[in-house]
Design an enzyme around this catalytic site. Structure first.
Site, mmCIF file in Angstrom:
data_model
loop_
_atom_site.group_PDB
_atom_site.id
_atom_site.type_symbol
_atom_site.label_atom_id
_atom_site.label_comp_id
_atom_site.label_asym_id
_atom_site.label_seq_id
_atom_site.Cartn_x
_atom_site.Cartn_y
_atom_site.Cartn_z
ATOM 1 C CD GLN A 133 -2.420 1.192 2.826
ATOM 2 O OE1 GLN A 133 -1.804 0.791 3.810
ATOM 3 N NE2 GLN A 133 -3.665 1.633 2.900
ATOM 4 N N GLY A 134 0.781 2.054 -1.047
ATOM 5 C CA GLY A 134 1.552 3.302 -1.103
ATOM 6 C C GLY A 134 0.687 4.489 -0.726
ATOM 7 C CE1 TYR A 135 -3.972 3.840 -0.271
ATOM 8 C CE2 TYR A 135 -5.077 4.812 1.616
ATOM 9 C CZ TYR A 135 -5.140 4.144 0.415
ATOM 10 O OH TYR A 135 -6.356 3.778 -0.078
ATOM 11 C CB SER A 136 2.140 7.183 5.066
ATOM 12 O OG SER A 136 1.014 6.860 5.807
ATOM 13 C CB SER A 168 3.080 -2.993 5.443
ATOM 14 O OG SER A 168 2.564 -2.018 6.291
ATOM 15 C CD GLU A 251 -4.650 0.597 6.466
ATOM 16 O OE1 GLU A 251 -4.996 1.488 5.665
ATOM 17 O OE2 GLU A 251 -3.512 0.504 6.946
ATOM 18 C CD GLU A 377 -3.968 10.849 19.090
ATOM 19 O OE1 GLU A 377 -3.584 10.155 18.115
ATOM 20 O OE2 GLU A 377 -3.700 10.556 20.262
#
Lengths: 393, 372
Positions: A133-136, A168, A251, A377
C-alpha cells in the site's frame, strides 16, 4: 439461505476440511514466519502450506465472498461465517493473508473496471501476486490528503516521482496500489489518483526501516521516473480520494481486530503466583486485568454486532473508525498488562527462553497500532465529524 | 448470538420509546420528587405498563405473561433509563418474578405470577444488608419454628420496599440461602422508606422474630441456583437501564455543546471536548454490545450467561458513570443546576451502578471465577 441449507453447507464444509486440511496447518500461528502471504517470490514454509493454499484457492475459499468469476466462492456472509467457524473448530490456519484480500480487493470490486477486476482479483485469490500500500509520505501522515508524490501526464502514461513511507512489506511485494498527485491546483482532496503498478518497474526502490522491535515490516519506497500506464488508473483521474477513504475503512476494520492471544490472567497467575485465597499476588494488577478482559469480551461482541448490522444492509461507515480506535487502544493496553504480568521474563530480548524476545517485540509492535491506518486522534476526529456532527470537526 | 434486534424486538423498542417518552418522561420524576409522592411512582402508569404486557415481559404465558424474555425486558429498561422513569419494573417484574419463576412451587407460581403480570401486586426483594452489595454475606436467618420459620435480620436498599404488597426475603437456612414470602404488615416487620439521591424508591427493613408459615418458603431451603439466576437477570436489566441513562446523558450533552457558545463559537468545536465525546461514543457502543450479549445469552440458556450479566454490569457501571460525569462537566455551570436534567442523570446513574454490585464488585467476581 435457510437454516436447513446452512446446516447442509456446514456438513459439506466439515467433511471437505477434514479431508483437505493438512495436519501441519492445524497448529496455531506462532509468528509471521507461519503466515502465508503468497506472491511471486514467496517461499513456502512447508509443502503442507503450499498444498493448503492451492486447495483452498481451488474452492474459492481464500476469498469466500468474492464472485466466482474473480476467484471467490460467491458465499453469503452467513455461509462465510459457517466456513470460518468450521475452520476455527479444527484450528485451521488461514490459507492466505494479504493486503490484496483485505484492502485492495474490496476497493477493486467497488471501483475497478471489468478488465482490472479480471486481471488482478484472481491473482490475489490464488496468492500469486502480493500487494503493498503506497499511502503515507514523509509529509503526509495523519494529513494524508496533502500527499505530494507527483504523476506527470505523458499521454498514454504517467511518470511518477516521489517517496512513500511506512509501506508495509514493500520489499517483498510484487505490485503496489498507490496514491499519486495528478493535479495540485484545486485543493488537496482533489487531484489525487489511485493507481496500480508493478514493483519491478524501473525506478522503484524499497528500503526497509528498522523499528524499535528490531524488526522491519515497513519500508521507505522511492519512485524515480516510474512509468505507469494510464489503464492502471482505478476510478476517475483526480478523484482517487474517495477510493482511498473506502479502502481505509476496510483497513481500519482489519486493524481493530487483534489476533487471539493467551488470556492475560493465565500468564499473570503463572508468573506472579496466587495468594492463600487464590487471588493474584498483585491486587492492583488483578483489577486492571479483569477490566481489560471484560472490555475485550465486549469489544469482540461489538465487532460481531457491527458486522451483522452491515450485513443487514446498514453501512458501517464511520463506525470503522470507532472499532479501529477502540480495538487498537485496547490491544496496547492488553500488551502493557502482559508485560506487567511477565515482569523480568518479558524483558528478555534475545534468549531462546523468550523465543527471541517474542513478547517484548510484540509489545513494541502494538505501539504502531494506534498510529498506522490513521492515528487514534484522527479516528476521534472522524467520529466527531461524521457521527456526532460536532461543529468545525 | 443475536446481537442485532429482530423485527419483534424493533417493534417493541419503538413502542416503548414512544410510551415512556409520553407517559413517564423526566418531568414526571420531577413531579413525584417535588410533591413528595408517597408511593414514589405513578400507580396508574404501572397499571398501563401491565396492560401493555411490560409487567409480564419475563413471565410465562401460562401465568398471564407475554414471555418475551430478558433481551426484550432490557429494551424496556433502556427506555426507562433514558427517561429516568420510576416504576416497580425491576423490583416486581424482574427480580420477584424471576425468583418465583426459578424457585417457586407450581402453586406459588400460579398464585403470584399472574398477579405480577396484571399489575395487581407490587413486590420487593429484600436482599442486601450492608453498605455494599454482598449476596454471599447475607446474615438474615430463617430458623425452623413449628410448621414454619422465624426470620431475623436487617435489610437495606430494598427497592420499592415501602410500597410492596408482598416482600420476598432472602435468608440463610441450614441448607443454604432461601427465599421467603413475607407480608409487609406481619408482626416484627419494620419498614423505613429511604428516599435516595436519585428520588427513586428504597427502604430499610428490619425483621424481628417474624413468623411465617411453611408455605412462605419459595421452593426449597436451598435456592442458590435461583438466586444466581435472579441476580443475573437483575444485573443485566440494570445494565440495560444504565445504557439508557448513559446514552441519554451523552446525547443531551452533545446537543448542548453544539449550541452553547463561548469565545464566539460553539464549545463543541473545541477538540478537547470533541475527542472526549468521541471516546465516550466508542465506550457506549462497546457497552451496548455487552448488554445485548449478556441478555441474549440469558435468554438462550447459555451456561456462561450469569457471568456475562455480571461482566455487563461491570462495564455499564463504568461507562454510564463516565457519561454522567462528562455530561455535567461539559454542561459547565448549568450542569450544577437543578433546572437542567443532566444532574438527575448523574444521580440516577450513581444509584444504578451501585445496585446489585458496582464495577469493582463484578471485576473482582470475574477474577475469582477465572481463578486469579
Amino acid at each position: 439461505m435457510t437454516d436447513m441449507n446452512l446446516d447442509e453447507f456446514r456438513t459439506e464444509v466439515r467433511g471437505w476440511l477434514a479431508e483437505n486440511c493438512p495436519e501441519e496447518m492445524r497448529t496455531p500461528v506462532e509468528g509471521d514466519q507461519d503466515v502465508c502471504w503468497g506472491g511471486r517470490n514467496f517461499e513456502f514454509q512447508s509443502e503442507a502450506q503450499k498444498v493448503w493454499l492451492e486447495r483452498m484457492a481451488a474452492k474459492g475459499w481464500t476469498v469466500p465472498t468474492w464472485p466466482t468469476e474473480y476467484g471467490g466462492a460467491g458465499l453469503s456472509r452467513a455461509e462465510e461465517k459457517v466456513l470460518l467457524s468450521e475452520m476455527r473448530k479444527i484450528n485451521a490456519r488461514s490459507p492466505l493473508t494479504s493486503f490484496g484480500i483485505w484492502m485492495l480487493g474490496p476497493a477493486l470490486l467497488k471501483f475497478g473496471n471489468d478488465e482490472q477486476k479480471a486481471e488482478h482479483l484472481p491473482k490475489i485469490a490464488r496468492g500469486e501476486i502480493r500487494w503493498c500500500q503506497g499511502y503515507s509520505e514523509p509529509n503526509a501522515g495523519s494529513d494524508l490528503a496533502s500527499l505530494a508524490t507527483k504523476a506527470e501526464d505523458k499521454g498514454d502514461h504517467w511518470i511518477v516521482n516521489g517517496q512513500k513511507v511506512w509501506t508495509s512489506y514493500a520489499d517483498k511485494a510484487d505490485w503496489i496500489f498507490c496514491l499519486v498527485r495528478t493535479d495540485n491546483t484545486k485543493g488537496k482532496h482533489y487531484g489525487i489518483s489511485f493507481v496500480l503498478f508493478d514493483m519491478e518497474t524501473p525506478g522503484v526502490e524499497a528500503r526497509p526501516i528498522k523499528l524499535i522491535s528490531g524488526r522491519s515490516p515497513f519500508c521507505e519506497t522511492f519512485f524515480e521516473d516510474v512509468k505507469v500506464p494510464k489503464e492502471n488508473l482505478v476510478g476517475e483521474e483526480n478523484k482517487g480520494w474517495t477510493i482511498a477513504k473506502y479502502l481505509l475503512t476496510h483497513e481500519r476494520e482489519g486493524i481493530g481486530a487483534a489476533a487471539p492471544m493467551r488470556p492475560i490472567h493465565e500468564v499473570a497467575a503463572m508468573s506472579l503466583g496466587l495468594d492463600e485465597s487464590d487471588r493474584l499476588a498483585d491486587p492492583m494488577l488483578r483489577t486492571k486485568i479483569a477490566e481489560a478482559e471484560i472490555d475485550d469480551w465486549a469489544f469482540g461482541l461489538t465487532m460481531a454486532r457491527k458486522l451483522a448490522e452491515s450485513k443487514a444492509g446498514q453501512s458501517m461507515g464511520a463506525d470503522s473508525s470507532m472499532l479501529k480506535y477502540y480495538g487498537t487502544e485496547l490491544n496496547k493496553r492488553k500488551f502493557e498488562l502482559m508485560m506487567d504480568a511477565a515482569g523480568h521474563d518479558g524483558l528478555e530480548w534475545e534468549s531462546e527462553r523468550s523465543r527471541d524476545g517474542k513478547l517484548a517485540r510484540s509489545w513494541l509492535r502494538t505501539k504502531a497500532n494506534s498510529i498506522e491506518g490513521g492515528t487514534s486522534e484522527i479516528q476521534l476526529n472522524i467520529i466527531s465529524k461524521h457521527i456526532l456532527e460536532l461543529p468545525g470537526a | 448470538m443475536a446481537l442485532v434486534l429482530n423485527e419483534d424486538e424493533v417493534m417493541l423498542r419503538d413502542t416503548a420509546e414512544g410510551f415512556f417518552a409520553e407517559k413517564a418522561p423526566v418531568k414526571a420524576l420531577r413531579t413525584l420528587r417535588d410533591t413528595n409522592d408517597e408511593t414514589g411512582f405513578d400507580r396508574a402508569l404501572w397499571s398501563e405498563m401491565a396492560d401493555m404486557g411490560f409487567a409480564g415481559i419475563a413471565i410465562g404465558e401460562d401465568h398471564g405473561g407475554v414471555d418475551m424474555g430478558f433481551q426484550a425486558a432490557g429494551l424496556l429498561a433502556e427506555q426507562m433509563g433514558k427517561n429516568l422513569t420510576a416504576s416497580p419494573f425491576l423490583s416486581t417484574a424482574i427480580l420477584a418474578a424471576t425468583a418465583l419463576r426459578e424457585a417457586g412451587s407450581d402453586a406459588q407460581k400460579s398464585e403470584w405470577l399472574p398477579k405480577i403480570a396484571s399489575g395487581e401486586t407490587v413486590m420487593a426483594v429484600a436482599l442486601d444488608e450492608g453498605p455494599k452489595h454482598n449476596p454471599a454475606g447475607i446474615e438474615t436467618t430463617a430458623e425452623k419454628s413449628g410448621n414454619g420459620f422465624k426470620l431475623n435480620g436487617a435489610k437495606a436498599m430494598v427497592v420499592d420496599g415501602h410500597v410492596a404488597d408482598q416482600l420476598i426475603v432472602a435468608a440463610k437456612t441450614d441448607d443454604g440461602l432461601a427465599f421467603f414470602l413475607v407480608d409487609p404488615k406481619a408482626k416484627g416487620v419494620e419498614i423505613e422508606r429511604t428516599i435516595m439521591v436519585d428520588a427513586h424508591n428504597a427502604a430499610r427493613i428490619d425483621l424481628n422474630d417474624v413468623e411465617v408459615d411453611g408455605d412462605a418458603l419459595i421452593g426449597e431451603t436451598n435456592a442458590e441456583d435461583a438466586l444466581h439466576k435472579m441476580l443475573a437477570a437483575g444485573r443485566g436489566i440494570v445494565a440495560a437501564e444504565l445504557l439508557g441513562a448513559g446514552s441519554e446523558a451523552f446525547r443531551s450533552t452533545v446537543e448542548y455543546i453544539k449550541e452553547r457558545k463561548q469565545f464566539g463559537v460553539p464549545v463543541g468545536s473545541f477538540q478537547a471536548l470533541q475527542h472526549r465525546s468521541s471516546h465516550l461514543y466508542s465506550e457506549l457502543e462497546i457497552a451496548r454490545s455487552a448488554v445485548l450479549g449478556a441478555l441474549t445469552a440469558l435468554d438462550a440458556g447459555d451456561e456462561n450467561a450469569n457471568r456475562y450479566c455480571s461482566m455487563a454490569k461491570a462495564k455499564l457501571g463504568e461507562v454510564a458513570k463516565l457519561a454522567a460525569l462528562e455530561g455535567v462537566q461539559m454542561h459547565g455551570g448549568v450542569g450544577m443546576t437543578d433546572e437542567y436534567d443532566i444532574g438527575l442523570f448523574l444521580k440516577r446513574v450513581r444509584v444504578l451502578q451501585e445496585l446489585l454490585g458496582d464495577a469493582a464488585y463484578h471485576q473482582n467476581d470475574y477474577a475469582k471465577a477465572n481463578k486469579f
